[in-house]
Design a protein around this motif. Structure first.
Motif, mmCIF file in Angstrom:
data_model
loop_
_atom_site.group_PDB
_atom_site.id
_atom_site.type_symbol
_atom_site.label_atom_id
_atom_site.label_comp_id
_atom_site.label_asym_id
_atom_site.label_seq_id
_atom_site.Cartn_x
_atom_site.Cartn_y
_atom_site.Cartn_z
ATOM 1 N N VAL A 271 -12.361 -11.400 -21.221
ATOM 2 C CA VAL A 271 -12.845 -10.561 -22.315
ATOM 3 C C VAL A 271 -13.532 -9.348 -21.712
ATOM 4 O O VAL A 271 -14.420 -9.474 -20.868
ATOM 5 C CB VAL A 271 -13.826 -11.327 -23.222
ATOM 6 N N VAL A 272 -13.082 -8.160 -22.138
ATOM 7 C CA VAL A 272 -13.640 -6.935 -21.585
ATOM 8 C C VAL A 272 -14.102 -6.043 -22.736
ATOM 9 O O VAL A 272 -13.454 -5.970 -23.778
ATOM 10 C CB VAL A 272 -12.597 -6.252 -20.650
ATOM 11 N N ASP A 273 -15.273 -5.406 -22.540
ATOM 12 C CA ASP A 273 -15.846 -4.520 -23.547
ATOM 13 C C ASP A 273 -15.141 -3.164 -23.444
ATOM 14 O O ASP A 273 -15.186 -2.522 -22.391
ATOM 15 C CB ASP A 273 -17.350 -4.391 -23.244
ATOM 16 N N THR A 274 -14.507 -2.709 -24.534
ATOM 17 C CA THR A 274 -13.721 -1.472 -24.440
ATOM 18 C C THR A 274 -14.605 -0.222 -24.443
ATOM 19 O O THR A 274 -14.101 0.892 -24.279
ATOM 20 C CB THR A 274 -12.700 -1.347 -25.597
ATOM 21 N N ALA A 275 -15.920 -0.373 -24.637
ATOM 22 C CA ALA A 275 -16.805 0.796 -24.539
ATOM 23 C C ALA A 275 -17.184 1.044 -23.083
ATOM 24 O O ALA A 275 -17.280 2.189 -22.641
ATOM 25 C CB ALA A 275 -18.057 0.586 -25.399
ATOM 26 N N THR A 276 -17.368 -0.047 -22.320
ATOM 27 C CA THR A 276 -17.800 0.098 -20.921
ATOM 28 C C THR A 276 -16.725 -0.343 -19.932
ATOM 29 O O THR A 276 -16.835 -0.097 -18.746
ATOM 30 C CB THR A 276 -19.027 -0.793 -20.667
ATOM 31 N N TRP A 277 -15.721 -1.076 -20.412
ATOM 32 C CA TRP A 277 -14.669 -1.678 -19.599
ATOM 33 C C TRP A 277 -15.232 -2.651 -18.560
ATOM 34 O O TRP A 277 -14.643 -2.874 -17.509
ATOM 35 C CB TRP A 277 -13.739 -0.622 -18.985
ATOM 36 N N GLN A 278 -16.374 -3.238 -18.888
ATOM 37 C CA GLN A 278 -16.941 -4.309 -18.061
ATOM 38 C C GLN A 278 -16.506 -5.664 -18.627
ATOM 39 O O GLN A 278 -16.394 -5.815 -19.848
ATOM 40 C CB GLN A 278 -18.479 -4.257 -18.084
ATOM 41 N N GLU A 279 -16.352 -6.625 -17.724
ATOM 42 C CA GLU A 279 -16.054 -7.987 -18.175
ATOM 43 C C GLU A 279 -17.276 -8.546 -18.895
ATOM 44 O O GLU A 279 -18.391 -8.416 -18.403
ATOM 45 C CB GLU A 279 -15.718 -8.851 -16.956
ATOM 46 N N VAL A 280 -17.050 -9.164 -20.067
ATOM 47 C CA VAL A 280 -18.184 -9.754 -20.775
ATOM 48 C C VAL A 280 -18.079 -11.270 -20.888
ATOM 49 O O VAL A 280 -19.075 -11.945 -21.143
ATOM 50 C CB VAL A 280 -18.404 -9.142 -22.178
ATOM 51 N N ALA A 281 -16.891 -11.821 -20.736
ATOM 52 C CA ALA A 281 -16.749 -13.282 -20.789
ATOM 53 C C ALA A 281 -15.409 -13.673 -20.217
ATOM 54 O O ALA A 281 -14.496 -12.843 -20.104
ATOM 55 C CB ALA A 281 -16.865 -13.776 -22.234
ATOM 56 N N ARG A 282 -15.289 -14.958 -19.814
ATOM 57 C CA ARG A 282 -13.975 -15.541 -19.534
ATOM 58 C C ARG A 282 -13.929 -16.860 -20.243
ATOM 59 O O ARG A 282 -14.856 -17.651 -20.178
ATOM 60 C CB ARG A 282 -13.702 -15.803 -18.062
ATOM 61 N N ILE A 283 -12.847 -17.076 -20.927
ATOM 62 C CA ILE A 283 -12.745 -18.260 -21.775
ATOM 63 C C ILE A 283 -11.693 -19.186 -21.172
ATOM 64 O O ILE A 283 -10.526 -18.809 -21.079
ATOM 65 C CB ILE A 283 -12.359 -17.844 -23.209
#
Lengths: 388, 104
Positions: A271-283
């Motif tokens: 899961v990546v935040d499209t505002a920062t393109w940082q990873e936010v989670a892995r499921i």
């Protein structure tokens, strides 16, 4: 005398061609790939309305729709490109445009159909009306002038198309606003891009990489910045699990502000935040994800898997970033497609010869349709979406 | 000497045993699942063509090894978790002859 005759013929013709008036907004196609045939379906009544055959090798077939939702353009593996009239339920036009093809796209203005080809590697543009060739853009690279397999073709605003070169490790953008003189920009992407997507707003192009961990990201509003890598090293150096089927990427990855992307060689959705393109989670999920598709409202993300886990489908709850439900909808679940507003999802189970319709609120099956070895399911609502 | 006795031993080994039910399952697997990369007609896709013309010169054992262990640096995965050695050899042999169609 002659005018009378012509009048008579016209009368006859209009008599044969009488169709009940109807829209196409709730229609779609199901690929029956082994039979070289498509079923025309209606999602309001969960019915098959008819079938059209003679479409050739439909393994890995994909479909785009004319902007009026009347015609479906079906790209076959064997290079066949067929234009199907959904109302008359027949092939309007059909050409063989390449030796080995994996899909296509339609331009922003609906006038160009573009095919992406493995053999000969490149893209080709056709007049949407007549299927006449209007541009041929080979994916030539390297000093020896070899041609690369093309993957991840997506339409962009401004009659442009983005795609990735598997062998060359590049992203290219071809501007077809003057099809007689296509212009192409080239960006280094990373090793072996396997598919790509454009975000629903048309701003970012992402190419998933097979030959290394990570995803190449290109800001289409600022292409001078070049492509950069996100989700680099998500494998953290650990050995990859075998990938028995390549994942598929498309704009359906985006739900709210996040994008949900299949990991390659790991049983995870990233899961990546499209505002920062940082990873936010892995499921963690059941197997190698193939399709990771958000319900149109973004509250759920549905995931199916490569063999040997292709009997499972998991539903991610995007609020908690966890798998909420695990389903066994059938044998060899190859594809999933949501109705335009997401109250239902259609799933194809190849080895059961069935398409199932699920209610996405209570996750119960509401209908089952017979189809021979069904694979892709495509609804006309795609006609109005960038990147579809 | 040793080499030739190994060869005799290899020649004496029975052909890979694959039962009829398994055969149908293998044909399905190759057409459908190998087909996702090599094409259902096996004429190629992301993976190379697996037609008799393309494979004529290739030794069956080396193809079976590719099937079982994959090919590093390419998308060709190792199938050893899903296929036995006998399965892989049977598939490689049939690919070289022209792979059977699925009976529908």
């Amino acid at each position: 005398m002659l005018t009378r005759l012509i009048g008579f013929i016209l009368l006859l013709l209009s008599g044969c061609a009488q169709l009940p008036l109807r829209g196409t907004g709730d229609l779609g196609l199901v690929i029956e790939r082994a039979a070289g045939r498509v079923a025309i379906v209606e999602s309001s009544s969960n019915r098959i309305l008819g079938r059209v055959d003679g479409l050739g090798d439909l393994s890995h077939a994909s479909v785009v729709f004319s902007r009026d939702g009347r015609y479906a353009y079906v790209f076959g593996r064997d290079g066949g490109l067929s234009k199907i009239d959904l109302l008359r339920q027949r092939i309007e036009r059909r050409i063989m445009q390449a030796g080995n093809s994996i899909g296509g796209a339609i331009s922003q203005d609906g006038r160009l159909i573009v095919a992406q080809n493995y053999e000969p590697g490149g893209i080709k543009a056709f007049d949407a009306e007549t299927l006449e060739l209007v541009a041929d853009v080979p994916a030539t690279w390297g000093s020896a002038g070899q041609r690369s397999k093309v993957v991840g073709l997506a339409d962009l605003p401004g009659q442009r198309f983005a795609y990735a070169l598997f062998d060359a490790g590049e992203i290219r953008i071809t501007d077809l606003s003057n099809p007689q003189q296509p212009t192409t920009q080239i960006f280094a992407a990373g090793r072996q891009p396997y598919d790509g997507l454009v975000t629903p707003d048309g701003r970012y192009y992402l190419a998933g990489l097979f030959g290394e961990d990570g995803v190449a990201l290109l800001d289409l509003w600022q292409t001078e910045q070049g492509s950069r890598k996100i989700l680099a090293d998500y494998g953290r150096g650990s050995e990859r699990l075998p990938v028995f089927k390549m994942p598929h990427l498309r704009g359906w990855a985006v739900a709210g502000r996040n994008a949900y992307l299949p990991a390659v060689g790991r049983h995870e959705v990233l899961v990546v935040d499209t505002a920062t393109w940082q990873e936010v989670a892995r499921i963690p999920v059941k197997g190698q994800p193939v399709f990771v598709i958000a319900r149109p409202d973004g509250r759920q993300v549905w995931v199916n898997f490569a063999v040997p886990d292709n009997g499972w489908v998991q539903v991610i709850d995007t609020l908690s970033s966890r798998v909420a439900t695990t389903l066994q909808p059938g044998k060899a679940v190859l594809h999933m497609e949501f109705t335009p507003r997401g109250e239902a999802v259609w799933l194809s189970a190849r080895d059961d010869n069935k398409v199932s319709v699920f209610d996405t609120r209570n996750l119960s099956r509401t209908a089952t349709l017979d189809a021979e070895a069904p694979s892709g399911i495509f609804f006309t609502a795609r006609a109005a979406r960038i990147g579809f | 000497m040793r080499g030739s006795s190994l060869l005799t031993l290899l020649m004496l080994m029975p052909a890979p045993v694959v039962h009829a039910d398994d055969r149908a399952a293998l044909v399905r697997l190759v057409r459908q699942d190998c087909g996702s990369c090599h094409g259902m007609t096996l004429k190629g896709g992301l993976g190379t063509p697996l037609t008799p013309q393309a494979l004529r010169e290739k030794p069956v054992e080396s193809m079976a090894a590719t099937i079982l262990y994959g090919r590093a640096g390419t998308p060709m995965p190792a199938w050893k978790s899903m296929l036995s050695e006998a399965d892989a050899e049977w598939i490689a042999g049939r690919l070289q002859e022209g792979f059977p169609e699925e009976s529908r």
